[in-house]
Every structure is written in structure tokens, then in C-alpha cells.
Write a protein that holds these residues in place. Structure first.
Motif, mmCIF file in Angstrom:
data_model
loop_
_atom_site.group_PDB
_atom_site.id
_atom_site.type_symbol
_atom_site.label_atom_id
_atom_site.label_comp_id
_atom_site.label_asym_id
_atom_site.label_seq_id
_atom_site.Cartn_x
_atom_site.Cartn_y
_atom_site.Cartn_z
ATOM 1 N N VAL A 7 0.857 -1.190 0.000
ATOM 2 C CA VAL A 7 0.000 0.000 0.000
ATOM 3 C C VAL A 7 0.889 1.234 0.000
ATOM 4 O O VAL A 7 2.052 1.185 0.414
ATOM 5 C CB VAL A 7 -0.951 0.025 1.226
ATOM 6 N N ARG A 8 0.341 2.318 -0.471
ATOM 7 C CA ARG A 8 1.090 3.581 -0.530
ATOM 8 C C ARG A 8 0.312 4.622 0.257
ATOM 9 O O ARG A 8 -0.846 4.897 -0.036
ATOM 10 C CB ARG A 8 1.270 4.014 -1.982
ATOM 11 N N ILE A 9 0.976 5.167 1.268
ATOM 12 C CA ILE A 9 0.369 6.197 2.107
ATOM 13 C C ILE A 9 1.324 7.367 2.195
ATOM 14 O O ILE A 9 2.475 7.200 2.605
ATOM 15 C CB ILE A 9 0.045 5.654 3.523
ATOM 16 N N LEU A 10 0.843 8.513 1.789
ATOM 17 C CA LEU A 10 1.615 9.749 1.828
ATOM 18 C C LEU A 10 2.996 9.558 1.182
ATOM 19 O O LEU A 10 4.027 9.870 1.755
ATOM 20 C CB LEU A 10 1.733 10.262 3.268
ATOM 21 N N ASP A 11 2.959 8.996 -0.020
ATOM 22 C CA ASP A 11 4.155 8.807 -0.852
ATOM 23 C C ASP A 11 5.162 7.824 -0.272
ATOM 24 O O ASP A 11 6.320 7.822 -0.662
ATOM 25 C CB ASP A 11 4.833 10.152 -1.147
ATOM 26 N N GLN A 12 4.732 6.984 0.657
ATOM 27 C CA GLN A 12 5.600 5.945 1.199
ATOM 28 C C GLN A 12 4.937 4.590 0.999
ATOM 29 O O GLN A 12 3.727 4.443 1.193
ATOM 30 C CB GLN A 12 5.862 6.167 2.694
ATOM 31 N N ASP A 13 5.727 3.612 0.591
ATOM 32 C CA ASP A 13 5.218 2.266 0.387
ATOM 33 C C ASP A 13 5.353 1.447 1.662
ATOM 34 O O ASP A 13 6.362 1.535 2.362
ATOM 35 C CB ASP A 13 5.986 1.562 -0.738
ATOM 36 N N PHE A 14 4.324 0.661 1.928
ATOM 37 C CA PHE A 14 4.304 -0.233 3.076
ATOM 38 C C PHE A 14 3.827 -1.598 2.605
ATOM 39 O O PHE A 14 2.902 -1.690 1.802
ATOM 40 C CB PHE A 14 3.343 0.276 4.165
ATOM 41 N N THR A 15 4.456 -2.643 3.096
ATOM 42 C CA THR A 15 4.002 -3.998 2.815
ATOM 43 C C THR A 15 3.346 -4.526 4.078
ATOM 44 O O THR A 15 3.947 -4.515 5.156
ATOM 45 C CB THR A 15 5.176 -4.900 2.397
ATOM 46 N N VAL A 16 2.104 -4.961 3.918
ATOM 47 C CA VAL A 16 1.299 -5.372 5.063
ATOM 48 C C VAL A 16 0.819 -6.802 4.846
ATOM 49 O O VAL A 16 0.324 -7.142 3.767
ATOM 50 C CB VAL A 16 0.078 -4.435 5.221
ATOM 51 N N ALA A 30 -6.240 1.826 3.483
ATOM 52 C CA ALA A 30 -5.011 2.563 3.175
ATOM 53 C C ALA A 30 -5.328 3.823 2.376
ATOM 54 O O ALA A 30 -4.754 4.888 2.631
ATOM 55 C CB ALA A 30 -4.036 1.672 2.408
ATOM 56 N N ASP A 31 -6.248 3.718 1.444
ATOM 57 C CA ASP A 31 -6.647 4.886 0.658
ATOM 58 C C ASP A 31 -7.282 5.944 1.552
ATOM 59 O O ASP A 31 -7.004 7.141 1.415
ATOM 60 C CB ASP A 31 -7.623 4.464 -0.446
ATOM 61 N N TYR A 32 -8.109 5.510 2.497
ATOM 62 C CA TYR A 32 -8.752 6.445 3.422
ATOM 63 C C TYR A 32 -7.720 7.159 4.294
ATOM 64 O O TYR A 32 -7.761 8.379 4.449
ATOM 65 C CB TYR A 32 -9.766 5.688 4.290
ATOM 66 N N VAL A 33 -6.784 6.395 4.842
ATOM 67 C CA VAL A 33 -5.725 6.981 5.669
ATOM 68 C C VAL A 33 -4.891 7.957 4.837
ATOM 69 O O VAL A 33 -4.569 9.060 5.295
ATOM 70 C CB VAL A 33 -4.842 5.881 6.294
ATOM 71 N N ASP A 34 -4.568 7.573 3.618
ATOM 72 C CA ASP A 34 -3.791 8.443 2.736
ATOM 73 C C ASP A 34 -4.528 9.757 2.497
ATOM 74 O O ASP A 34 -3.935 10.845 2.594
ATOM 75 C CB ASP A 34 -3.514 7.732 1.405
ATOM 76 N N MET A 37 -4.481 11.908 5.687
ATOM 77 C CA MET A 37 -3.158 12.483 5.948
ATOM 78 C C MET A 37 -2.861 13.615 4.963
ATOM 79 O O MET A 37 -2.285 14.635 5.342
ATOM 80 C CB MET A 37 -2.090 11.397 5.887
ATOM 81 N N ARG A 38 -3.271 13.455 3.711
ATOM 82 C CA ARG A 38 -3.052 14.518 2.723
ATOM 83 C C ARG A 38 -3.853 15.769 3.068
ATOM 84 O O ARG A 38 -3.378 16.892 2.911
ATOM 85 C CB ARG A 38 -3.390 14.020 1.324
ATOM 86 N N ILE A 40 -4.706 16.752 6.049
ATOM 87 C CA ILE A 40 -4.053 17.390 7.201
ATOM 88 C C ILE A 40 -2.779 18.095 6.764
ATOM 89 O O ILE A 40 -2.525 19.245 7.146
ATOM 90 C CB ILE A 40 -3.783 16.352 8.306
ATOM 91 N N ARG A 41 -1.984 17.442 5.938
ATOM 92 C CA ARG A 41 -0.741 18.048 5.456
ATOM 93 C C ARG A 41 -1.038 19.294 4.630
ATOM 94 O O ARG A 41 -0.376 20.321 4.767
ATOM 95 C CB ARG A 41 0.063 17.043 4.646
ATOM 96 N N LYS A 42 -2.081 19.223 3.809
ATOM 97 C CA LYS A 42 -2.453 20.350 2.954
ATOM 98 C C LYS A 42 -2.913 21.561 3.765
ATOM 99 O O LYS A 42 -2.701 22.698 3.361
ATOM 100 C CB LYS A 42 -3.556 19.919 1.982
ATOM 101 N N SER A 43 -3.528 21.316 4.917
ATOM 102 C CA SER A 43 -4.009 22.425 5.750
ATOM 103 C C SER A 43 -2.860 23.302 6.234
ATOM 104 O O SER A 43 -3.058 24.469 6.550
ATOM 105 C CB SER A 43 -4.792 21.895 6.954
ATOM 106 N N GLY A 44 -1.668 22.706 6.316
ATOM 107 C CA GLY A 44 -0.498 23.469 6.745
ATOM 108 C C GLY A 44 -0.403 23.693 8.237
ATOM 109 O O GLY A 44 0.542 24.312 8.714
#
Length: 96
Positions: A7-16, A30-34, A37-38, A40-44
């Protein structure tokens, strides 16, 4: 059987490790978490991946607990309705 799912979350790959029959749910999670997180990051307002992850986890936990509380309230309402339905049935059957 368990399989490794990437899965890819916030531009990082994870194997689960994941049961084969739960792969779709894992990918959706994983898509929901991504997405969270995006947002929240976008809010600055939050800086750093670790902090973004913690804030996202807190937000998701809050959402989960809110839904669980709503479900408990609905279950209570359903029980009350079932009791009322039983009382109505008894009253109707008793008046026949």
C-alpha cells in the motif's frame, strides 16, 4: 491464507500482511488513511509526517467512536421499539 499487500500512504510504500479475503478492505483503508493524511498536510497546520500521522489517527479514531456511539443509540431505540411492538401485539391479541 495470508498474503503480502503493498500500500502507498503519503508517498511511502508499506508492505502489510493481510488475509486474502480482506485485501480489498485493506486497500480501501489505506486509501482512506492516505486521503486523511493529505488533507491534514495540505491544511499546513501540522508539520512532519509523524505528526500528520498522529493527527490523522486521532481524527479517524474520533470518527470511529462517534459512529459507535450512534450505533449504540440506534440499538437502544431498536430495543425500545421492539418492546413497544411486543406490547402492542399483546394488546391487540388480548382484545380479540
Amino acid at each position: 491464507m495470508t498474503e503480502a499487500v503493498k500500500v502507498r500512504i503519503l508517498d511511502q510504500d508499506f508492505t502489510v500482511a493481510c488475509p486474502e479475503d480482506a485485501k480489498n478492505e485493506l486497500l480501501q483503508s489505506a486509501d482512506y488513511v492516505d486521503r486523511k493524511m493529505r488533507e491534514i498536510r495540505k491544511s499546513g497546520n501540522v508539520v512532519g509526517t509523524d505528526r500528520v500521522a498522529v493527527v490523522a489517527a486521532l481524527n479517524i479514531a474520533y470518527e470511529l467512536l462517534s459512529v459507535q456511539a450512534e450505533n449504540e443509540q440506534l440499538a437502544d431505540v431498536r430495543q425500545r421499539l421492539a418492546r413497544l411492538d411486543a406490547r402492542i401485539s399483546e394488546a391487540v391479541d388480548g382484545s380479540s
